[in-house]
Design an enzyme around this catalytic site. Sequence first.
Site, PDB file in Angstrom:
ATOM      1  N   THR A 373      34.367  43.460  46.138  1.00 53.35           N
ATOM      2  CA  THR A 373      34.452  41.987  45.483  1.00 53.35           C
ATOM      3  C   THR A 373      34.975  41.376  46.623  1.00 53.35           C
ATOM      4  O   THR A 373      35.671  41.606  47.614  1.00 53.35           O
ATOM      5  CB  THR A 373      35.116  42.013  44.166  1.00 53.35           C
ATOM      6  N   ASN A 393      29.022  43.914  43.191  1.00 50.44           N
ATOM      7  CA  ASN A 393      29.626  45.169  42.436  1.00 50.44           C
ATOM      8  C   ASN A 393      30.134  45.964  43.415  1.00 50.44           C
ATOM      9  O   ASN A 393      31.216  45.820  44.197  1.00 50.44           O
ATOM     10  CB  ASN A 393      28.817  45.759  41.384  1.00 50.44           C
ATOM     11  N   ASP A 415      28.465  47.899  35.375  1.00 52.47           N
ATOM     12  CA  ASP A 415      29.789  47.262  34.899  1.00 52.47           C
ATOM     13  C   ASP A 415      29.672  47.512  33.152  1.00 52.47           C
ATOM     14  O   ASP A 415      30.541  47.011  32.597  1.00 52.47           O
ATOM     15  CB  ASP A 415      29.808  45.993  35.228  1.00 52.47           C
ATOM     16  N   SER A 444      33.890  42.315  33.134  1.00 54.69           N
ATOM     17  CA  SER A 444      34.662  42.302  34.715  1.00 54.69           C
ATOM     18  C   SER A 444      35.856  42.363  34.634  1.00 54.69           C
ATOM     19  O   SER A 444      36.772  42.030  33.660  1.00 54.69           O
ATOM     20  CB  SER A 444      33.805  41.115  35.379  1.00 54.69           C
ATOM     21  N   SER A 445      36.544  42.711  35.793  1.00 55.45           N
ATOM     22  CA  SER A 445      37.981  42.740  35.802  1.00 55.45           C
ATOM     23  C   SER A 445      38.324  41.569  36.944  1.00 55.45           C
ATOM     24  O   SER A 445      39.654  41.349  37.116  1.00 55.45           O
ATOM     25  CB  SER A 445      38.588  43.940  36.874  1.00 55.45           C
TER      26      SER A 445
END
Length: 562
Positions: A373, A393, A415, A444-445
């Site tokens: 990312t 991703n 994801d 998502s993180s």
Amino acid sequence: MVFVQFPAVANDTPIITYQERFIPVIAKNGMVASQERMATEVGVEIMRQGGNAVDAAVAVGFALAVTLPQAGNLAGGGFMMVHLAEENKTIAIDYRELAPRAAHKDVYLDAAGQVDQDRLRFSHQSAGVPGTVAGMVHALEKYGTMELRQVIAPAIRLAEQGFDMPYWLEISLGSRQERLQKDPAAGAAFFHENGRVYAMGERFRQPDLAWSLKQIRDHGRDGFYKGAIADKIVANMEKNNGLITRVDLANYKVVERTPIRGTYKGYEIATMPPPSSGGIHLVQMLNMLEGDNLKGLGHNSAASLHLLIESMRQAYADRSKYLGDPDFFDVPMAELTDKAYAQKLRAMIPADRARTSAEVAPALGPKYESPDTTHYSVMDSAGNVVSNTYTLNYSYGSGIMVPGAGFLLNNEMDDFSAKPGVPNGFGLVGGKANAVEAGKRPLSSMTPTIVFKDGKALLATGSPGGSTIITVVFQTILNMIEFDMNIAAATFAPRLHHQWLPDKTFVEQGVSADTLAILKAMGHNIDAGKRTLGSTQSITRKDGFFYGASDSRRLGALTRGY
């Protein structure tokens, strides 16, 4: 945060200290920090022309699509935090990818009911409906001051005229050569006709990508979602059993959401809400440790690291159950960020021993994590701030390029939780809250964050790193406001990461052997020195000066001001 002025000088001189080993970049008028040098320079160029932080951020986003192809993108998605100083308003812009209409909860299961990992990660079906172009155009039209053709011009120039291949990109492309050359369009775009990797210093041009950027320049958002680019995407999908249709593209919507807000010892945190899990769990972990004197325990001491590990373990356990797209699942945001809940969780942490993740929830094994990312931060002289994280991703997404368009497809469908209890590519486990559904945004993180002090934006930060993003941002903020580090020292300090499953603490080089021995004696499962964690791009502002740092954990990053 304490700044030491050295030597004693007038008030119009930057405040720095030479007591620390790491000194930030300093500027007076504005600053950009990104993972790629040329993109940073594009952002500064736009601000020199009179653009604000949003204009610069959009220009950087398009430039990274050219100069950082493993993560910068046109066909990915992400999150942008924007703070407008004059209005004292902070907005969370969600331009995350969407599951196509043809997607459903069993779409990636084979005949035996098991997850088909190749179809999920490396096929045309792995792509979600892209959000990046819509997100950039949306931010520019609502909060920028320049025209799209102005901010996209540097990206077109870089794609059309090319640039000298940097060493880090030569190595990156070489490491993914086998996968990229499986796709004819990607192979032709990134390698010589004979298949050779471009060597450092060779001119690297991307004419098909320049064509796509010109379509966007001339037709705006519709140039991507309804025009000639859309024709190429849909033709490629139809030929290869992909899921994305013309209707999916035309119906894509950017969503503005209310930021997650928290406080920590007099500082205010504004960060990304779901479908990012980052903001909730960043605030949750800060809440859990707010009552502790971490500074008194010592930076990266065994006692302070023990508390960090256990707060991470708890947050990621909650993530697996409660987090998903809030448009499809009732995410308990208020409850998870409640300070009383955090105190309850803090009381469960033993002082002298590690918990096992089995005490919190069942454990499963690790999976590969892609670090690619990318994050960038921008601040301007008016006090406007952008903190933006976006992605394909995996590194280079699925490795599949749209023929004639010059950009790679994302593989963000990974994801989602393709099957309850089965880890995704980052080792993260989920269930119903993040199950595949048509029109849904995957969890998502990514954690773009802005920190305020006395109502003014103090820090913009964020990081790549898959599941490690949340803990990297967490430690960067703690380093600065708990341990009084300048942003460079806060950036370069050794990090660790725990995500509940696997039950393992990853620790970078730089934490002492004695400290690790104490943690192991407490029962922590330590995996030390085999990897780096994240790559923050951060800017702070204090008394009229900007201080920035690009993480040395990645080659090619640059912070620059003017």
